[in-house]
Motif scaffolding. Sequence first.
Motif, PDB file in Angstrom:
ATOM      1  N   ALA A   1       0.404  46.184  91.406  1.00 42.44           N
ATOM      2  CA  ALA A   1       1.841  46.376  91.281  1.00 42.44           C
ATOM      3  C   ALA A   1       2.340  45.656  90.040  1.00 42.44           C
ATOM      4  CB  ALA A   1       2.550  45.863  92.513  1.00 42.44           C
ATOM      5  N   ASP A   2       3.262  46.277  89.350  1.00 42.39           N
ATOM      6  CA  ASP A   2       3.844  45.700  88.138  1.00 42.39           C
ATOM      7  C   ASP A   2       5.290  45.304  88.387  1.00 42.39           C
ATOM      8  OD1 ASP A   2       1.544  46.203  86.675  1.00 42.39           O
ATOM      9  OD2 ASP A   2       2.240  48.174  86.035  1.00 42.39           O
ATOM     10  N   VAL A   3       5.699  44.204  87.767  1.00 37.24           N
ATOM     11  CA  VAL A   3       7.108  43.809  87.766  1.00 37.24           C
ATOM     12  C   VAL A   3       7.669  44.267  86.434  1.00 37.24           C
ATOM     13  CG1 VAL A   3       8.723  41.889  87.772  1.00 37.24           C
ATOM     14  CG2 VAL A   3       6.705  41.821  89.238  1.00 37.24           C
ATOM     15  N   ARG A   4       8.626  45.176  86.488  1.00 38.30           N
ATOM     16  CA  ARG A   4       9.222  45.714  85.268  1.00 38.30           C
ATOM     17  C   ARG A   4      10.663  45.247  85.167  1.00 38.30           C
ATOM     18  NH1 ARG A   4       8.780  51.741  84.841  1.00 38.30           N
ATOM     19  NH2 ARG A   4       9.997  51.190  83.020  1.00 38.30           N
ATOM     20  N   ILE A   5      10.871  44.156  84.444  1.00 39.07           N
ATOM     21  CA  ILE A   5      12.214  43.591  84.291  1.00 39.07           C
ATOM     22  C   ILE A   5      13.099  44.530  83.476  1.00 39.07           C
ATOM     23  CG2 ILE A   5      13.514  41.650  83.322  1.00 39.07           C
ATOM     24  CD1 ILE A   5      11.105  39.894  84.088  1.00 39.07           C
ATOM     25  N   ASP A   6      12.507  45.321  82.601  1.00 42.00           N
ATOM     26  CA  ASP A   6      13.281  46.203  81.723  1.00 42.00           C
ATOM     27  C   ASP A   6      13.426  47.615  82.282  1.00 42.00           C
ATOM     28  OD1 ASP A   6      10.610  46.858  81.470  1.00 42.00           O
ATOM     29  OD2 ASP A   6      10.734  47.255  79.317  1.00 42.00           O
ATOM     30  N   ARG A  42       9.800  28.052  81.138  1.00 41.95           N
ATOM     31  CA  ARG A  42       8.868  26.992  81.534  1.00 41.95           C
ATOM     32  C   ARG A  42       7.453  27.496  81.770  1.00 41.95           C
ATOM     33  NH1 ARG A  42      12.438  23.128  85.552  1.00 41.95           N
ATOM     34  NH2 ARG A  42      14.090  22.747  84.050  1.00 41.95           N
ATOM     35  N   ILE A  43       7.317  28.737  82.251  1.00 38.21           N
ATOM     36  CA  ILE A  43       6.007  29.294  82.582  1.00 38.21           C
ATOM     37  C   ILE A  43       5.917  30.690  81.962  1.00 38.21           C
ATOM     38  CG2 ILE A  43       4.409  29.837  84.463  1.00 38.21           C
ATOM     39  CD1 ILE A  43       6.119  27.957  86.225  1.00 38.21           C
ATOM     40  N   PRO A  44       5.715  30.759  80.635  1.00 40.46           N
ATOM     41  CA  PRO A  44       5.726  32.063  79.981  1.00 40.46           C
ATOM     42  C   PRO A  44       4.487  32.912  80.252  1.00 40.46           C
ATOM     43  CG  PRO A  44       5.256  30.353  78.396  1.00 40.46           C
ATOM     44  CD  PRO A  44       5.570  29.664  79.691  1.00 40.46           C
ATOM     45  N   THR A  45       3.380  32.285  80.650  1.00 45.59           N
ATOM     46  CA  THR A  45       2.142  33.021  80.863  1.00 45.59           C
ATOM     47  C   THR A  45       1.684  32.868  82.303  1.00 45.59           C
ATOM     48  OG1 THR A  45       1.512  32.541  78.576  1.00 45.59           O
ATOM     49  CG2 THR A  45      -0.218  33.350  80.036  1.00 45.59           C
ATOM     50  N   PHE A  46       1.685  33.975  83.044  1.00 46.11           N
ATOM     51  CA  PHE A  46       1.211  33.959  84.422  1.00 46.11           C
ATOM     52  C   PHE A  46       0.714  35.354  84.801  1.00 46.11           C
ATOM     53  CE2 PHE A  46       5.694  34.883  84.427  1.00 46.11           C
ATOM     54  CZ  PHE A  46       5.844  35.914  85.340  1.00 46.11           C
ATOM     55  N   THR A  47      -0.238  35.392  85.723  1.00 47.85           N
ATOM     56  CA  THR A  47      -0.781  36.648  86.222  1.00 47.85           C
ATOM     57  C   THR A  47      -1.020  36.505  87.719  1.00 47.85           C
ATOM     58  OG1 THR A  47      -3.036  35.929  85.769  1.00 47.85           O
ATOM     59  CG2 THR A  47      -1.966  37.244  84.062  1.00 47.85           C
ATOM     60  N   LEU A  48      -1.242  37.612  88.374  1.00 50.56           N
ATOM     61  CA  LEU A  48      -1.616  37.567  89.781  1.00 50.56           C
ATOM     62  C   LEU A  48      -3.040  37.039  89.881  1.00 50.56           C
ATOM     63  CD1 LEU A  48      -0.335  40.921  91.308  1.00 50.56           C
ATOM     64  CD2 LEU A  48       0.380  38.614  91.919  1.00 50.56           C
ATOM     65  N   ALA A  49      -3.243  36.023  90.702  1.00 43.81           N
ATOM     66  CA  ALA A  49      -4.583  35.468  90.895  1.00 43.81           C
ATOM     67  C   ALA A  49      -5.462  36.453  91.646  1.00 43.81           C
ATOM     68  CB  ALA A  49      -4.495  34.141  91.642  1.00 43.81           C
ATOM     69  N   ASP A  50      -4.894  37.107  92.643  1.00 43.96           N
ATOM     70  CA  ASP A  50      -5.639  38.079  93.445  1.00 43.96           C
ATOM     71  C   ASP A  50      -4.670  39.136  93.955  1.00 43.96           C
ATOM     72  OD1 ASP A  50      -7.253  39.517  95.133  1.00 43.96           O
ATOM     73  OD2 ASP A  50      -7.628  37.871  96.523  1.00 43.96           O
ATOM     74  N   PRO A  51      -4.571  40.264  93.265  1.00 45.64           N
ATOM     75  CA  PRO A  51      -3.616  41.301  93.676  1.00 45.64           C
ATOM     76  C   PRO A  51      -3.785  41.749  95.124  1.00 45.64           C
ATOM     77  CG  PRO A  51      -4.495  41.801  91.511  1.00 45.64           C
ATOM     78  CD  PRO A  51      -5.287  40.632  92.038  1.00 45.64           C
ATOM     79  N   ARG A  62      13.378  41.972 102.404  1.00 51.66           N
ATOM     80  CA  ARG A  62      12.045  42.380 101.988  1.00 51.66           C
ATOM     81  C   ARG A  62      11.644  41.640 100.728  1.00 51.66           C
ATOM     82  NH1 ARG A  62      13.073  48.783 102.738  1.00 51.66           N
ATOM     83  NH2 ARG A  62      13.556  48.669 104.955  1.00 51.66           N
ATOM     84  N   GLY A  63      10.358  41.521 100.541  1.00 57.23           N
ATOM     85  CA  GLY A  63       9.841  40.883  99.344  1.00 57.23           C
ATOM     86  C   GLY A  63       8.477  40.294  99.615  1.00 57.23           C
ATOM     87  N   PRO A  64       7.879  39.692  98.593  1.00 57.29           N
ATOM     88  CA  PRO A  64       6.547  39.139  98.792  1.00 57.29           C
ATOM     89  C   PRO A  64       6.577  37.916  99.706  1.00 57.29           C
ATOM     90  CG  PRO A  64       7.341  38.644  96.599  1.00 57.29           C
ATOM     91  CD  PRO A  64       8.347  39.541  97.225  1.00 57.29           C
ATOM     92  N   ARG A  65       5.666  37.888 100.668  1.00 58.00           N
ATOM     93  CA  ARG A  65       5.526  36.727 101.557  1.00 58.00           C
ATOM     94  C   ARG A  65       4.513  35.760 100.951  1.00 58.00           C
ATOM     95  NH1 ARG A  65       7.112  35.471 106.592  1.00 58.00           N
ATOM     96  NH2 ARG A  65       8.005  37.525 106.868  1.00 58.00           N
ATOM     97  N   THR A  66       3.433  36.295 100.392  1.00 58.41           N
ATOM     98  CA  THR A  66       2.469  35.482  99.634  1.00 58.41           C
ATOM     99  C   THR A  66       2.277  36.145  98.285  1.00 58.41           C
ATOM    100  OG1 THR A  66       0.601  36.676 100.571  1.00 58.41           O
ATOM    101  CG2 THR A  66       1.249  34.647 101.677  1.00 58.41           C
ATOM    102  N   LEU A  67       2.245  35.337  97.242  1.00 55.00           N
ATOM    103  CA  LEU A  67       2.133  35.837  95.883  1.00 55.00           C
ATOM    104  C   LEU A  67       1.313  34.833  95.069  1.00 55.00           C
ATOM    105  CD1 LEU A  67       3.157  38.169  94.034  1.00 55.00           C
ATOM    106  CD2 LEU A  67       5.053  36.667  93.424  1.00 55.00           C
ATOM    107  N   PRO A  68      -0.023  34.874  95.206  1.00 56.62           N
ATOM    108  CA  PRO A  68      -0.848  33.897  94.506  1.00 56.62           C
ATOM    109  C   PRO A  68      -0.853  34.168  92.990  1.00 56.62           C
ATOM    110  CG  PRO A  68      -2.221  35.475  95.677  1.00 56.62           C
ATOM    111  CD  PRO A  68      -0.803  35.783  96.040  1.00 56.62           C
ATOM    112  N   LEU A  69      -0.413  33.164  92.219  1.00 58.23           N
ATOM    113  CA  LEU A  69      -0.315  33.303  90.773  1.00 58.23           C
ATOM    114  C   LEU A  69      -1.316  32.394  90.074  1.00 58.23           C
ATOM    115  CD1 LEU A  69       3.549  33.274  90.236  1.00 58.23           C
ATOM    116  CD2 LEU A  69       2.036  35.249  90.339  1.00 58.23           C
ATOM    117  N   ARG A  70      -1.754  32.848  88.894  1.00 61.23           N
ATOM    118  CA  ARG A  70      -2.545  32.018  88.002  1.00 61.23           C
ATOM    119  C   ARG A  70      -1.635  31.686  86.819  1.00 61.23           C
ATOM    120  NH1 ARG A  70      -6.704  35.205  87.420  1.00 61.23           N
ATOM    121  NH2 ARG A  70      -7.850  34.141  89.056  1.00 61.23           N
ATOM    122  N   ILE A  71      -1.385  30.405  86.624  1.00 65.38           N
ATOM    123  CA  ILE A  71      -0.453  29.963  85.590  1.00 65.38           C
ATOM    124  C   ILE A  71      -1.248  29.415  84.406  1.00 65.38           C
ATOM    125  CG2 ILE A  71       1.374  28.314  85.047  1.00 65.38           C
ATOM    126  CD1 ILE A  71       2.234  28.562  87.999  1.00 65.38           C
TER     127      ILE A  71
END
Length: 72
Positions: A1-6, A42-51, A62-71
């Motif tokens: 899943a992608d987050v598209r702010i624009d 503060r955290i310009p670079t992050f990705t999903l650790a495990d989609p 509604r929304g993410p309950r768990t969202l593991p990120l790699r910072i």
Amino acid sequence: ADVRIDREVNRHAAFGLGIHRCVGSHLARMELRTALDVWLQRIPTFTLADPDAVTWATGQVRGPRTLPLRIG
């Protein structure tokens, strides 16, 4: 899943419509914009650790309950 702010404007009914519009909707949008601005500064670079580990809440809020990120 992608987050598209624009992404294009989406006239959803999350805050109600017309005379039933939430009185706090403008404050909520401003708070979210501020939170995202600060996060990205503060955290310009992050990705999903495990989609596959992302889980979603159901029901009224509604929304993410768990969202593991790699910072970094």
